[in-house]
Design a protein around this motif. Structure first.
Motif, mmCIF file in Angstrom:
data_model
loop_
_atom_site.group_PDB
_atom_site.id
_atom_site.type_symbol
_atom_site.label_atom_id
_atom_site.label_comp_id
_atom_site.label_asym_id
_atom_site.label_seq_id
_atom_site.Cartn_x
_atom_site.Cartn_y
_atom_site.Cartn_z
ATOM 1 N N PRO A 241 0.802 -1.148 0.074
ATOM 2 C CA PRO A 241 -0.032 0.278 0.062
ATOM 3 C C PRO A 241 0.822 1.414 -0.014
ATOM 4 C CG PRO A 241 0.125 -1.013 2.160
ATOM 5 C CD PRO A 241 0.862 -2.016 1.217
ATOM 6 N N PRO A 242 0.360 2.305 -0.306
ATOM 7 C CA PRO A 242 0.936 3.627 -0.340
ATOM 8 C C PRO A 242 1.341 3.950 1.108
ATOM 9 C CG PRO A 242 -1.164 3.933 -0.711
ATOM 10 C CD PRO A 242 -1.115 2.629 -0.603
ATOM 11 N N VAL A 243 2.355 5.072 1.287
ATOM 12 C CA VAL A 243 2.688 5.552 2.480
ATOM 13 C C VAL A 243 1.732 6.579 3.054
ATOM 14 C CG1 VAL A 243 4.351 7.016 3.482
ATOM 15 C CG2 VAL A 243 5.149 5.046 2.243
ATOM 16 N N ILE A 244 1.140 6.393 4.060
ATOM 17 C CA ILE A 244 0.176 7.289 4.823
ATOM 18 C C ILE A 244 0.857 8.303 5.557
ATOM 19 C CG2 ILE A 244 -1.932 5.900 3.939
ATOM 20 C CD1 ILE A 244 -2.186 4.977 6.896
ATOM 21 N N GLY B 97 8.067 -9.072 9.965
ATOM 22 C CA GLY B 97 7.663 -7.580 9.821
ATOM 23 C C GLY B 97 7.698 -6.868 11.040
ATOM 24 N N ASP B 98 7.607 -5.425 11.097
ATOM 25 C CA ASP B 98 7.749 -4.669 12.400
ATOM 26 C C ASP B 98 6.373 -4.529 12.825
ATOM 27 O OD1 ASP B 98 10.606 -3.846 12.565
ATOM 28 O OD2 ASP B 98 10.299 -3.145 10.582
ATOM 29 N N TYR B 99 6.085 -4.395 14.107
ATOM 30 C CA TYR B 99 4.866 -4.231 14.562
ATOM 31 C C TYR B 99 5.344 -3.200 16.056
ATOM 32 C CZ TYR B 99 0.270 -5.383 17.128
ATOM 33 O OH TYR B 99 -0.664 -5.525 17.876
ATOM 34 N N TRP B 100 4.836 -1.939 15.600
ATOM 35 C CA TRP B 100 4.962 -0.900 16.734
ATOM 36 C C TRP B 100 3.648 -0.598 17.452
ATOM 37 C CZ3 TRP B 100 8.739 3.330 14.665
ATOM 38 C CH2 TRP B 100 9.891 2.735 14.129
ATOM 39 N N VAL C 183 -1.400 0.656 16.280
ATOM 40 C CA VAL C 183 -0.265 -0.169 15.822
ATOM 41 C C VAL C 183 0.093 0.384 14.467
ATOM 42 C CG1 VAL C 183 0.623 -2.275 15.364
ATOM 43 C CG2 VAL C 183 -1.271 -1.875 17.319
ATOM 44 N N GLY C 184 1.497 0.488 14.338
ATOM 45 C CA GLY C 184 1.908 0.728 12.881
ATOM 46 C C GLY C 184 3.316 0.088 12.988
ATOM 47 N N GLU C 185 3.908 0.576 11.849
ATOM 48 C CA GLU C 185 5.420 0.108 11.472
ATOM 49 C C GLU C 185 6.238 1.339 10.906
ATOM 50 O OE1 GLU C 185 5.868 -0.663 7.832
ATOM 51 O OE2 GLU C 185 4.038 0.859 8.241
ATOM 52 N N PRO C 186 7.522 0.954 10.786
ATOM 53 C CA PRO C 186 8.283 2.292 10.353
ATOM 54 C C PRO C 186 8.105 2.763 8.770
ATOM 55 C CG PRO C 186 9.570 0.206 10.828
ATOM 56 C CD PRO C 186 8.322 0.090 11.271
ATOM 57 N N SER C 187 7.601 1.990 7.896
ATOM 58 C CA SER C 187 7.616 2.478 6.718
ATOM 59 C C SER C 187 6.365 3.500 6.827
ATOM 60 C CB SER C 187 7.079 1.085 5.517
ATOM 61 O OG SER C 187 5.984 0.970 5.591
ATOM 62 N N GLY C 188 5.316 3.576 7.330
ATOM 63 C CA GLY C 188 4.093 4.275 7.149
ATOM 64 C C GLY C 188 3.197 3.892 6.359
ATOM 65 N N ARG C 189 3.146 2.550 5.897
ATOM 66 C CA ARG C 189 2.082 1.962 4.716
ATOM 67 C C ARG C 189 1.006 1.510 5.551
ATOM 68 N NH1 ARG C 189 4.674 1.948 -0.009
ATOM 69 N NH2 ARG C 189 6.966 2.191 0.029
ATOM 70 N N ARG D 299 -6.352 10.895 17.489
ATOM 71 C CA ARG D 299 -5.035 10.441 18.057
ATOM 72 C C ARG D 299 -4.458 9.964 16.724
ATOM 73 N NH1 ARG D 299 -0.567 11.445 19.937
ATOM 74 N NH2 ARG D 299 0.562 9.700 20.654
ATOM 75 N N VAL D 300 -5.177 9.283 15.715
ATOM 76 C CA VAL D 300 -4.431 8.951 14.553
ATOM 77 C C VAL D 300 -3.827 10.033 13.911
ATOM 78 C CG1 VAL D 300 -4.989 8.048 12.350
ATOM 79 C CG2 VAL D 300 -5.743 6.706 14.242
ATOM 80 N N GLU D 301 -4.573 11.244 13.804
ATOM 81 C CA GLU D 301 -4.052 12.132 13.196
ATOM 82 C C GLU D 301 -2.914 13.023 13.870
ATOM 83 O OE1 GLU D 301 -7.523 14.662 12.561
ATOM 84 O OE2 GLU D 301 -7.763 14.078 10.580
ATOM 85 N N ALA D 302 -2.884 12.879 15.182
ATOM 86 C CA ALA D 302 -1.927 13.606 16.013
ATOM 87 C C ALA D 302 -0.608 12.752 15.844
ATOM 88 C CB ALA D 302 -2.259 13.453 17.473
ATOM 89 N N LEU D 303 -0.773 11.636 15.536
ATOM 90 C CA LEU D 303 0.249 10.622 15.171
ATOM 91 C C LEU D 303 0.822 10.794 13.730
ATOM 92 C CD1 LEU D 303 -0.641 7.405 16.930
ATOM 93 C CD2 LEU D 303 1.233 8.824 17.497
ATOM 94 N N GLY D 304 0.256 11.697 12.682
ATOM 95 C CA GLY D 304 0.812 11.872 11.565
ATOM 96 C C GLY D 304 0.110 11.145 10.546
ATOM 97 N N TYR D 305 -0.912 10.453 10.712
ATOM 98 C CA TYR D 305 -1.849 9.661 9.765
ATOM 99 C C TYR D 305 -2.906 10.300 9.255
ATOM 100 C CZ TYR D 305 1.261 5.797 11.165
ATOM 101 O OH TYR D 305 2.575 4.782 11.557
#
Length: 186
Positions: free
Chosen positions: A30-33, A125-128, A141-147, A169-175
């Motif tokens: 998927p694209p980087v969000i 895979g990364d799981y943050w 939950v996300g991962e470092p690629s932002g996808r 909170r999703v928006e505050a995290l930059g998504y």
């Protein structure tokens, strides 16, 4: 045909197949969000994180395409690994799609970063855990690629106030919260 020529051809075919799989996996991501994924906001107590979660929303991806009623169950193993069972339903199906995996802690200081494998030890895979509720009632939950991004809750139908707070909170995290697919939990 000489044996060395046959080996060269077989090696070439294998390299092409591996290269093709690599390119396919890159092309179907998927694209980087979020180009600036933040570090996890706080440490995670894996004993409190364990248990059943309901997916409220996600950035759509090929391995979950069309799934609803998605849950994730985490169990701590004696060896320190985390067993994961993800499942969901596709429209019209009566049986759940199930994926089982294992995770190891990748950051001992916070325990908020895990390495997860659903396909054996060759692919992880990364799981943050980017953030979670004080009472472990929600998690982002996300991962470092932002996808990839998942919004999880202990309740399949959280109160509207919590749902709104999670979107914020999703928006505050930059998504971009509008890039998320809402998961039906009927």
């Amino acid at each position: 045909m000489k044996q060395s020529t046959a080996i060269k051809i077989a090696t070439g075919v294998a390299a092409a197949a591996i290269g093709g799989l690599f390119l396919y996996s890159r092309a179907t991501r998927p694209p980087v969000i979020n180009p600036r994924v933040p570090q996890p906001a706080r440490p995670v107590d894996l004993a409190r994180y364990a248990g059943k979660w309901f997916e409220l929303a996600r950035h759509e991806n090929r391995f979950q395409k069309g799934l609803d009623a998605v849950t994730a169950e985490y169990t701590l193993e004696k060896d320190g690994k985390v067993r994961i069972v993800n499942s969901g339903l596709r429209a019209g199906d009566k049986e759940r799609d199930v994926a089982e995996g294992l995770a190891i802690v990748a950051d001992e200081a916070t325990r908020a970063k895990l390495k997860v494998s659903f396909f054996g030890p060759l692919y992880t895979g990364d799981y943050w855990v980017l953030d979670h509720g004080d009472d472990y009632d929600w998690s982002i939950v996300g991962e470092p690629s932002g996808r990839y991004l998942w919004v999880l809750s202990r309740d399949p139908h959280p109160a509207p106030e919590l749902a709104q707070a999670l979107r914020e909170r999703v928006e505050a995290l930059g998504y971009d919260r509008w890039a998320l697919r809402i998961t039906r939990q009927d």
